[in-house]
Enzyme design. Structure first.
Site, mmCIF file in Angstrom:
data_model
loop_
_atom_site.group_PDB
_atom_site.id
_atom_site.type_symbol
_atom_site.label_atom_id
_atom_site.label_comp_id
_atom_site.label_asym_id
_atom_site.label_seq_id
_atom_site.Cartn_x
_atom_site.Cartn_y
_atom_site.Cartn_z
ATOM 1 N N ILE A 52 0.790 -1.133 -0.149
ATOM 2 C CA ILE A 52 0.014 0.124 -0.189
ATOM 3 C C ILE A 52 0.942 1.285 -0.065
ATOM 4 C CG2 ILE A 52 -2.144 1.317 0.938
ATOM 5 C CD1 ILE A 52 -2.718 -1.356 2.469
ATOM 6 N N ASP A 95 -8.716 -2.614 10.145
ATOM 7 C CA ASP A 95 -10.079 -2.966 10.669
ATOM 8 C C ASP A 95 -9.953 -4.363 11.765
ATOM 9 O OD1 ASP A 95 -9.648 -4.981 8.759
ATOM 10 O OD2 ASP A 95 -11.595 -4.796 7.753
ATOM 11 N N GLU A 96 -8.848 -5.130 11.606
ATOM 12 C CA GLU A 96 -8.602 -6.346 12.350
ATOM 13 C C GLU A 96 -8.553 -5.866 13.879
ATOM 14 O OE1 GLU A 96 -6.085 -9.126 10.613
ATOM 15 O OE2 GLU A 96 -6.502 -8.181 8.612
ATOM 16 N N TYR A 114 -0.742 -10.401 15.132
ATOM 17 C CA TYR A 114 -0.795 -9.146 13.849
ATOM 18 C C TYR A 114 -1.701 -8.141 14.587
ATOM 19 C CZ TYR A 114 -2.275 -6.489 10.214
ATOM 20 O OH TYR A 114 -2.369 -5.196 9.251
ATOM 21 N N ASP A 158 15.124 1.589 9.883
ATOM 22 C CA ASP A 158 14.180 0.721 10.721
ATOM 23 C C ASP A 158 13.319 1.711 11.576
ATOM 24 O OD1 ASP A 158 12.681 -0.730 12.837
ATOM 25 O OD2 ASP A 158 14.539 -2.274 12.954
HETATM 26 P P1 NAD Z 1 3.652 -4.726 3.170
HETATM 27 O O1 NAD Z 1 3.889 -5.882 4.251
HETATM 28 O O2 NAD Z 1 3.513 -4.996 1.725
HETATM 29 O O3 NAD Z 1 4.724 -3.539 3.398
HETATM 30 C C1 NAD Z 1 5.137 -3.335 4.577
HETATM 31 C C2 NAD Z 1 6.483 -2.427 4.559
HETATM 32 O O4 NAD Z 1 6.896 -2.046 5.784
HETATM 33 C C3 NAD Z 1 7.566 -3.206 3.660
HETATM 34 O O5 NAD Z 1 8.066 -2.501 2.733
HETATM 35 C C4 NAD Z 1 8.549 -3.499 4.709
HETATM 36 O O6 NAD Z 1 9.889 -3.657 4.365
HETATM 37 C C5 NAD Z 1 8.256 -2.230 5.782
HETATM 38 N N1 NAD Z 1 8.747 -2.347 7.075
HETATM 39 C C6 NAD Z 1 8.518 -3.306 7.946
HETATM 40 N N2 NAD Z 1 9.149 -3.194 9.300
HETATM 41 C C7 NAD Z 1 9.814 -2.050 9.078
HETATM 42 C C8 NAD Z 1 10.426 -1.399 10.034
HETATM 43 N N3 NAD Z 1 10.648 -2.034 11.254
HETATM 44 N N4 NAD Z 1 10.914 -0.182 9.606
HETATM 45 C C9 NAD Z 1 10.662 0.467 8.442
HETATM 46 N N5 NAD Z 1 10.148 -0.278 7.396
HETATM 47 C C10 NAD Z 1 9.716 -1.531 7.835
HETATM 48 O O7 NAD Z 1 2.201 -4.286 4.076
HETATM 49 P P2 NAD Z 1 0.892 -3.769 3.254
HETATM 50 O O8 NAD Z 1 -0.186 -4.545 3.119
HETATM 51 O O9 NAD Z 1 1.311 -2.564 2.349
HETATM 52 O O10 NAD Z 1 0.578 -2.684 4.593
HETATM 53 C C11 NAD Z 1 0.866 -1.425 5.009
HETATM 54 C C12 NAD Z 1 0.146 -0.936 6.480
HETATM 55 O O11 NAD Z 1 -1.113 -0.978 6.009
HETATM 56 C C13 NAD Z 1 0.444 -1.928 7.460
HETATM 57 O O12 NAD Z 1 0.546 -0.994 8.456
HETATM 58 C C14 NAD Z 1 -0.663 -2.729 7.724
HETATM 59 O O13 NAD Z 1 -1.132 -2.934 8.912
HETATM 60 C C15 NAD Z 1 -1.857 -1.804 6.961
HETATM 61 N N6 NAD Z 1 -2.967 -2.479 6.435
HETATM 62 C C16 NAD Z 1 -2.852 -3.357 5.605
HETATM 63 C C17 NAD Z 1 -4.132 -4.040 4.747
HETATM 64 C C18 NAD Z 1 -4.115 -4.888 3.829
HETATM 65 O O14 NAD Z 1 -4.909 -5.656 3.460
HETATM 66 N N7 NAD Z 1 -2.811 -5.308 3.340
HETATM 67 C C19 NAD Z 1 -5.224 -3.367 5.324
HETATM 68 C C20 NAD Z 1 -5.327 -2.457 6.318
HETATM 69 C C21 NAD Z 1 -4.383 -2.082 6.836
HETATM 70 P P1 TYD Z 2 -5.109 -12.625 4.083
HETATM 71 O O1 TYD Z 2 -5.235 -12.110 2.794
HETATM 72 O O2 TYD Z 2 -3.969 -13.201 4.808
HETATM 73 O O3 TYD Z 2 -5.926 -11.229 4.955
HETATM 74 P P2 TYD Z 2 -6.234 -11.002 6.690
HETATM 75 O O4 TYD Z 2 -6.136 -12.341 7.365
HETATM 76 O O5 TYD Z 2 -5.604 -10.112 6.892
HETATM 77 O O6 TYD Z 2 -7.869 -10.838 6.443
HETATM 78 O O7 TYD Z 2 -6.544 -13.469 4.397
HETATM 79 C C1 TYD Z 2 -7.661 -12.944 3.776
HETATM 80 C C2 TYD Z 2 -8.869 -14.040 3.877
HETATM 81 O O8 TYD Z 2 -8.494 -15.356 3.235
HETATM 82 C C3 TYD Z 2 -8.692 -14.834 5.527
HETATM 83 O O9 TYD Z 2 -10.349 -14.894 5.900
HETATM 84 C C4 TYD Z 2 -7.918 -15.937 5.492
HETATM 85 C C5 TYD Z 2 -8.198 -16.395 4.018
HETATM 86 N N1 TYD Z 2 -7.116 -17.275 3.448
HETATM 87 C C6 TYD Z 2 -7.319 -18.507 3.133
HETATM 88 O O10 TYD Z 2 -8.436 -19.050 2.999
HETATM 89 N N2 TYD Z 2 -5.972 -19.175 2.307
HETATM 90 C C7 TYD Z 2 -4.902 -18.541 2.212
HETATM 91 O O11 TYD Z 2 -3.880 -19.188 2.072
HETATM 92 C C8 TYD Z 2 -4.752 -17.314 2.829
HETATM 93 C C9 TYD Z 2 -3.369 -16.548 2.883
HETATM 94 C C10 TYD Z 2 -5.952 -16.700 3.495
#
Ligand code: NAD
Ligand code: TYD
Length: 339
Positions: A13, A127-128, A150, A60
């Site tokens: 993101i 939202d988790e 997490y 970091d």
């Molecule tokens: P991601 O795992 O793709 O990216 C995380 C980034 O953070 C990576 O580039 C990693 O190198 C960097 N990072 C990790 N530890 C670090 C540290 N100690 N210092 C500096 N950089 C560090 O994650 P994402 O899916 O892009 O999520 C980004 C944010 O959005 C997170 O805070 C996550 O909790 C939140 N979020 C994600 C989702 C989703 O569906 N992916 C939904 C809601 C909120």
């Molecule tokens: P995920 O992408 O890990 O997001 P989150 O756990 O943060 O919601 O998983 C999305 C949904 O898909 C969750 O209900 C778990 C399910 N899931 C599977 O059924 N199989 C898989 O291999 C993974 C990674 C997730």
């Protein structure tokens, strides 16, 4: 706001947000601060690499000296904190890094922001933190009942954000985003995992009965919501940020297969995730009142996303052949063998 530090900007993101910021705000300078863990990838930012308004720093967020040097060197006035360990399954296997980054790292970052008198800190949350909701929709004032290492670590970081606002008057904003999908998502998360597995003709490991519900949010809509909260959100406030697209996992799985013309026999029911939240759903009226709304419908965005992974295997194939292989074996080896 002029000089914005985007922590975790090399992740999924974060990298989409950097592109979004540079497009929407031509006068901003964006500094990405990223540790480059397994999930961080400089290839996610290739297309902004030569933009004079963009700088990359490897660091970091839990390293206070590195953070202070960066804030000083680039005269940072605003932080948007994406940096996190972000995958629930990895947090179940090994929670340590989640506490380091999502809790301690967030605290170190807040302390730096306070010392440097920054204008605003936006914490990207999830939202988790609410836990699971069988019916209805979570509102911002609802209690936090996180169920995975997490989500508990994200809730811990978020509560420090609240404390820094209440105690020190730091100008903070929190967004609680829902399950996000789109280009450049590390293929451990369900959407890119299932899309790329299906392209490769590999089984799709569906946890439990596949009837869990997630509220799907396209990554660009997530970025627009963060941008709205960053510029129009009130100090100390929290904003739910969901796509309004509740779907059962099995529905999303079948749609991915349909879009790729692959058979449903690829679906492999496997042992469920421990502590698996059944349903997430958000009331987003508060952010919508600031003028934000998702753009296209879920099915259109999923089709665009599937097409992106089809056209960009240069991006995901090297990831899936690296560190990912050991993780995949650990996470799915026994499950798939038993299933
Ligand atoms: P991601 O795992 O793709 O990216 C995380 C980034 O953070 C990576 O580039 C990693 O190198 C960097 N990072 C990790 N530890 C670090 C540290 N100690 N210092 C500096 N950089 C560090 O994650 P994402 O899916 O892009 O999520 C980004 C944010 O959005 C997170 O805070 C996550 O909790 C939140 N979020 C994600 C989702 C989703 O569906 N992916 C939904 C809601 C909120
Ligand atoms: P995920 O992408 O890990 O997001 P989150 O756990 O943060 O919601 O998983 C999305 C949904 O898909 C969750 O209900 C778990 C399910 N899931 C599977 O059924 N199989 C898989 O291999 C993974 C990674 C997730």
């Amino acid at each position: 706001m002029k000089n914005i530090l985007v922590t975790g900007g090399a992740g999924f993101i974060g990298s989409n947000f950097v592109r979004y910021l540079l497009r929407q705000h031509p006068d901003y300078h964006v500094v990405v601060f990223d540790k480059l863990t397994y999930a961080g990838n400089v290839k996610n930012l290739l297309d902004v690499h030569d933009d004079p308004r963009y700088t990359f720093v490897r660091g970091d967020i839990a390293d206070k000296h590195m953070l202070a040097d960066t804030l000083r060197a680039h005269q940072v006035d605003t932080i948007v904190n994406f940096a996190a360990e972000s995958h629930v399954d990895r947090s179940i296997l090994e929670p340590d890094a989640f506490i380091h980054t999502d809790v301690v790292g967030t605290y170190v970052l807040l302390e730096a922001a306070r010392q440097f008198g920054l204008e605003r800190v936006l914490q990207v949350s999830t939202d988790e933190v609410y836990g699971s909701i069988p019916v209805g929709f979570f509102k911002e004032g609802d209690p936090l009942e996180p169920n995975s290492p997490y989500s508990a670590s994200k809730a811990g970081g978020e509560l420090m954000v609240r404390a820094y606002h209440e105690t020190y008057g730091l100008n903070t904003v929190v967004t609680r985003g829902s399950n996000t999908f789109g280009p450049y998502q590390y293929p451990e998360k369900v959407a890119p995992l299932f899309i790329t597995n299906a392209i490769e003709g590999e089984p799709l490991p569906l946890y439990g009965d596949g009837m869990q519900v997630r509220d799907w949010l396209y990554v660009e809509d997530h970025c627009a919501g963060i941008d709205t909260a960053l510029h129009r959100g009130a100090p100390g406030e929290i904003y739910n940020l969901g796509g309004g697209n509740e779907r059962h996992n099995i529905q999303v799985t079948k749609l991915i297969l349909q879009l790729l013309g692959k058979p449903e026999t690829l679906i492999r029911p496997v042992a469920d995730r421990p502590g698996h939240d059944r349903r997430y759903a958000l009331d987003c009226a508060k952010l919508k009142a600031l003028g934000w709304a998702p753009t296209k419908d879920f099915e259109t965005r999923l089709a665009e996303t599937v097409a992106w992974y089809q056209q960009n295997d240069w991006w995901w194939r090297p990831i899936k052949s690296g560190e990912f292989k050991a993780y995949y074996r650990q996470q799915y080896g026994e499950r798939l063998a038993a299933g």
